[in-house]
Write a protein that holds these residues in place. Structure first.
Motif, PDB file in Angstrom:
ATOM      1  N   PHE A   1       0.832  -1.197   0.000  1.00 59.76           N
ATOM      2  CA  PHE A   1       0.000   0.000   0.000  1.00 59.76           C
ATOM      3  C   PHE A   1       0.867   1.248   0.000  1.00 59.76           C
ATOM      4  O   PHE A   1       2.009   1.235   0.464  1.00 59.76           O
ATOM      5  CB  PHE A   1      -0.924   0.031   1.228  1.00 59.76           C
ATOM      6  N   ALA A   2       0.308   2.317  -0.514  1.00 56.80           N
ATOM      7  CA  ALA A   2       0.917   3.633  -0.395  1.00 56.80           C
ATOM      8  C   ALA A   2      -0.123   4.541   0.252  1.00 56.80           C
ATOM      9  O   ALA A   2      -1.314   4.428  -0.029  1.00 56.80           O
ATOM     10  CB  ALA A   2       1.322   4.168  -1.770  1.00 56.80           C
ATOM     11  N   TYR A   3       0.350   5.386   1.130  1.00 50.56           N
ATOM     12  CA  TYR A   3      -0.556   6.245   1.879  1.00 50.56           C
ATOM     13  C   TYR A   3      -0.241   7.716   1.600  1.00 50.56           C
ATOM     14  O   TYR A   3       0.915   8.084   1.418  1.00 50.56           O
ATOM     15  CB  TYR A   3      -0.411   6.001   3.390  1.00 50.56           C
ATOM     16  N   GLY A   4      -1.257   8.541   1.605  1.00 45.76           N
ATOM     17  CA  GLY A   4      -1.048   9.967   1.422  1.00 45.76           C
ATOM     18  C   GLY A   4      -2.367  10.692   1.517  1.00 45.76           C
ATOM     19  O   GLY A   4      -3.367  10.120   1.958  1.00 45.76           O
ATOM     20  N   ILE A   5      -2.360  11.947   1.078  1.00 45.34           N
ATOM     21  CA  ILE A   5      -3.603  12.703   1.195  1.00 45.34           C
ATOM     22  C   ILE A   5      -4.656  12.177   0.227  1.00 45.34           C
ATOM     23  O   ILE A   5      -5.829  12.483   0.352  1.00 45.34           O
ATOM     24  CB  ILE A   5      -3.365  14.212   0.958  1.00 45.34           C
ATOM     25  N   GLY A   6      -4.193  11.376  -0.743  1.00 46.16           N
ATOM     26  CA  GLY A   6      -5.153  10.740  -1.639  1.00 46.16           C
ATOM     27  C   GLY A   6      -5.758   9.493  -1.034  1.00 46.16           C
ATOM     28  O   GLY A   6      -6.590   8.841  -1.652  1.00 46.16           O
ATOM     29  N   GLY A   7      -5.331   9.145   0.193  1.00 47.09           N
ATOM     30  CA  GLY A   7      -5.843   7.960   0.843  1.00 47.09           C
ATOM     31  C   GLY A   7      -4.892   6.792   0.695  1.00 47.09           C
ATOM     32  O   GLY A   7      -3.690   6.959   0.487  1.00 47.09           O
ATOM     33  N   LYS A   8      -5.445   5.588   0.807  1.00 48.33           N
ATOM     34  CA  LYS A   8      -4.655   4.359   0.741  1.00 48.33           C
ATOM     35  C   LYS A   8      -4.874   3.710  -0.621  1.00 48.33           C
ATOM     36  O   LYS A   8      -6.023   3.487  -1.026  1.00 48.33           O
ATOM     37  CB  LYS A   8      -5.118   3.438   1.869  1.00 48.33           C
ATOM     38  N   VAL A   9      -3.789   3.443  -1.303  1.00 45.14           N
ATOM     39  CA  VAL A   9      -3.899   2.846  -2.633  1.00 45.14           C
ATOM     40  C   VAL A   9      -2.952   1.662  -2.746  1.00 45.14           C
ATOM     41  O   VAL A   9      -1.946   1.581  -2.030  1.00 45.14           O
ATOM     42  CB  VAL A   9      -3.566   3.874  -3.740  1.00 45.14           C
ATOM     43  N   ASN A  10      -3.292   0.745  -3.635  1.00 44.05           N
ATOM     44  CA  ASN A  10      -2.413  -0.393  -3.885  1.00 44.05           C
ATOM     45  C   ASN A  10      -1.174   0.057  -4.649  1.00 44.05           C
ATOM     46  O   ASN A  10      -1.251   0.908  -5.548  1.00 44.05           O
ATOM     47  CB  ASN A  10      -3.138  -1.458  -4.697  1.00 44.05           C
ATOM     48  N   SER A  11      -0.041  -0.545  -4.289  1.00 45.81           N
ATOM     49  CA  SER A  11       1.199  -0.171  -4.965  1.00 45.81           C
ATOM     50  C   SER A  11       2.160  -1.354  -4.971  1.00 45.81           C
ATOM     51  O   SER A  11       1.988  -2.323  -4.236  1.00 45.81           O
ATOM     52  CB  SER A  11       1.850   1.020  -4.264  1.00 45.81           C
ATOM     53  N   ILE A  12       3.156  -1.245  -5.827  1.00 44.68           N
ATOM     54  CA  ILE A  12       4.250  -2.212  -5.874  1.00 44.68           C
ATOM     55  C   ILE A  12       5.546  -1.430  -5.804  1.00 44.68           C
ATOM     56  O   ILE A  12       5.717  -0.445  -6.536  1.00 44.68           O
ATOM     57  CB  ILE A  12       4.211  -3.037  -7.183  1.00 44.68           C
ATOM     58  N   GLU A  13       6.439  -1.867  -4.935  1.00 43.67           N
ATOM     59  CA  GLU A  13       7.730  -1.182  -4.870  1.00 43.67           C
ATOM     60  C   GLU A  13       8.720  -1.880  -5.787  1.00 43.67           C
ATOM     61  O   GLU A  13       8.916  -3.094  -5.713  1.00 43.67           O
ATOM     62  CB  GLU A  13       8.271  -1.129  -3.438  1.00 43.67           C
ATOM     63  N   THR A  14       9.320  -1.108  -6.663  1.00 43.78           N
ATOM     64  CA  THR A  14      10.316  -1.639  -7.580  1.00 43.78           C
ATOM     65  C   THR A  14      11.416  -0.593  -7.729  1.00 43.78           C
ATOM     66  O   THR A  14      11.599   0.251  -6.849  1.00 43.78           O
ATOM     67  CB  THR A  14       9.655  -2.031  -8.930  1.00 43.78           C
ATOM     68  N   SER A  15      12.152  -0.630  -8.811  1.00 39.18           N
ATOM     69  CA  SER A  15      13.203   0.366  -8.991  1.00 39.18           C
ATOM     70  C   SER A  15      13.256   0.785 -10.457  1.00 39.18           C
ATOM     71  O   SER A  15      12.813   0.055 -11.358  1.00 39.18           O
ATOM     72  CB  SER A  15      14.558  -0.182  -8.547  1.00 39.18           C
ATOM     73  N   VAL A  16      13.794   1.970 -10.658  1.00 40.00           N
ATOM     74  CA  VAL A  16      13.952   2.488 -12.022  1.00 40.00           C
ATOM     75  C   VAL A  16      15.270   3.255 -12.074  1.00 40.00           C
ATOM     76  O   VAL A  16      15.666   3.897 -11.098  1.00 40.00           O
ATOM     77  CB  VAL A  16      12.760   3.391 -12.418  1.00 40.00           C
ATOM     78  N   SER A  17      15.931   3.147 -13.201  1.00 41.27           N
ATOM     79  CA  SER A  17      17.167   3.904 -13.384  1.00 41.27           C
ATOM     80  C   SER A  17      16.838   5.255 -14.004  1.00 41.27           C
ATOM     81  O   SER A  17      16.051   5.325 -14.953  1.00 41.27           O
ATOM     82  CB  SER A  17      18.132   3.142 -14.290  1.00 41.27           C
ATOM     83  N   ILE A  18      17.438   6.285 -13.439  1.00 44.58           N
ATOM     84  CA  ILE A  18      17.234   7.621 -14.012  1.00 44.58           C
ATOM     85  C   ILE A  18      18.582   8.314 -14.189  1.00 44.58           C
ATOM     86  O   ILE A  18      19.571   7.959 -13.530  1.00 44.58           O
ATOM     87  CB  ILE A  18      16.295   8.500 -13.151  1.00 44.58           C
ATOM     88  N   ILE A  19      18.589   9.265 -15.081  1.00 44.47           N
ATOM     89  CA  ILE A  19      19.757  10.123 -15.275  1.00 44.47           C
ATOM     90  C   ILE A  19      19.327  11.563 -15.027  1.00 44.47           C
ATOM     91  O   ILE A  19      18.324  12.022 -15.585  1.00 44.47           O
ATOM     92  CB  ILE A  19      20.325  10.005 -16.703  1.00 44.47           C
ATOM     93  N   VAL A  20      20.065  12.237 -14.163  1.00 42.27           N
ATOM     94  CA  VAL A  20      19.888  13.668 -13.943  1.00 42.27           C
ATOM     95  C   VAL A  20      21.123  14.352 -14.486  1.00 42.27           C
ATOM     96  O   VAL A  20      22.248  13.985 -14.107  1.00 42.27           O
ATOM     97  CB  VAL A  20      19.716  14.000 -12.443  1.00 42.27           C
ATOM     98  N   GLU A  21      20.952  15.304 -15.365  1.00 40.13           N
ATOM     99  CA  GLU A  21      22.122  15.942 -15.970  1.00 40.13           C
ATOM    100  C   GLU A  21      21.833  17.378 -16.350  1.00 40.13           C
ATOM    101  O   GLU A  21      20.694  17.766 -16.621  1.00 40.13           O
ATOM    102  CB  GLU A  21      22.558  15.175 -17.214  1.00 40.13           C
ATOM    103  N   LYS A  22      22.885  18.155 -16.321  1.00 44.28           N
ATOM    104  CA  LYS A  22      22.845  19.511 -16.857  1.00 44.28           C
ATOM    105  C   LYS A  22      24.275  19.977 -17.041  1.00 44.28           C
ATOM    106  O   LYS A  22      25.134  19.711 -16.194  1.00 44.28           O
ATOM    107  CB  LYS A  22      22.080  20.471 -15.946  1.00 44.28           C
ATOM    108  N   ASP A  23      24.500  20.669 -18.127  1.00 41.63           N
ATOM    109  CA  ASP A  23      25.842  21.154 -18.462  1.00 41.63           C
ATOM    110  C   ASP A  23      26.824  19.977 -18.443  1.00 41.63           C
ATOM    111  O   ASP A  23      26.610  19.003 -19.130  1.00 41.63           O
ATOM    112  CB  ASP A  23      26.252  22.279 -17.507  1.00 41.63           C
ATOM    113  N   HIS A  24      27.854  20.060 -17.608  1.00 38.90           N
ATOM    114  CA  HIS A  24      28.856  18.992 -17.609  1.00 38.90           C
ATOM    115  C   HIS A  24      28.662  17.987 -16.481  1.00 38.90           C
ATOM    116  O   HIS A  24      29.519  17.137 -16.242  1.00 38.90           O
ATOM    117  CB  HIS A  24      30.259  19.595 -17.522  1.00 38.90           C
ATOM    118  N   GLU A  25      27.554  18.083 -15.762  1.00 41.99           N
ATOM    119  CA  GLU A  25      27.302  17.156 -14.657  1.00 41.99           C
ATOM    120  C   GLU A  25      26.236  16.139 -15.088  1.00 41.99           C
ATOM    121  O   GLU A  25      25.208  16.498 -15.652  1.00 41.99           O
ATOM    122  CB  GLU A  25      26.839  17.915 -13.414  1.00 41.99           C
TER     123      GLU A  25
END
Lengths: 68, 142
Positions: B67-91
């Motif tokens: 489950f995930a909880y928040g101001i939207g209430g309680k909802v079904n969820s699955i915890e997994t992972s995702v790869s992301i890239i954050v970049e700008k200029d030379h970083e």
């Protein structure tokens, strides 16, 4: 940031998308190439039109973006 | 060095506008890799994406439903992972991010919560300049 990614991001920042609130929008080469309710369909349409180009897929937020 | 991103502005039909601390990221899944805009949400324990967005990326959803909880209430969820890239200029930073996939017909932009993200950067919100800044934390590798 790669030029095409930067170009698409800058287009997103400067473009008035008030007509597309709540929709997913695909931007490629600095222009909108697809939009709609489903990110899958929007991405599929964008890839069909621009198969080799980088795509920025964004959702134009509602006033009440849900926070869980 | 810190990297800075202007708040995203969305004009509304009534003439007002909404400004959000959102940043460009690249998402990498098994099925797709593409760029998107994610909303930095310091109030969220963990990042979140919609089910359809997760399916588009080809994330591993063969996990126990929680489950995930928040101001939207309680909802079904699955915890997994995702790869992301954050970049700008030379970083450029590659991050393997824990994420909750919100199951069902919910539609929202990706939310970047604290777990696995806020421990990688010192994040500053400057409302007067309407920009968010990310400064890499130098301790350890990620």
């Amino acid at each position: 940031m790669q030029q095409t990614k930067q170009t698409n991001y800058e287009f997103f920042l400067k473009t008035d998308m008030s007509d597309l609130i709540g929709q997913w929008v695909a931007i490629s080469n600095g222009k909108i190439v697809a939009h709609g309710e489903s990110p899958k369909k929007v991405m599929a349409e964008a890839k069909e039109k621009n198969p080799k180009d980088r795509i920025l897929l964004v959702r134009v937020p509602d006033k009440e973006t849900m926070i869980f | 060095m810190a990297i800075h991103f202007k708040y995203s502005t969305v004009k509304r039909p009534d003439g007002t506008s909404v400004k959000t601390p959102s940043i460009p990221i690249t998402l990498i899944g098994k099925s797709n890799q593409f760029d998107s805009i994610a909303l930095i949400d310091s109030g969220a324990d963990i990042s979140a994406i919609s089910q359809e967005f997760a399916e588009l990326l080809g994330l591993d959803l063969d996990k126990e439903v929680d489950f995930a909880y928040g101001i939207g209430g309680k909802v079904n969820s699955i915890e997994t992972s995702v790869s992301i890239i954050v970049e700008k200029d030379h970083e450029k930073y590659y991050i393997n991010l824990p994420v909750k996939v919100i199951l069902g017909n919910y539609d929202f932009p990706m939310l970047l919560g604290r777990s696995g993200f806020f421990d990688k950067f010192v994040i500053s919100f400057d409302e007067t300049k309407e920009r968010v800044s990310l400064k890499k934390i130098q301790v350890g590798k990620f």
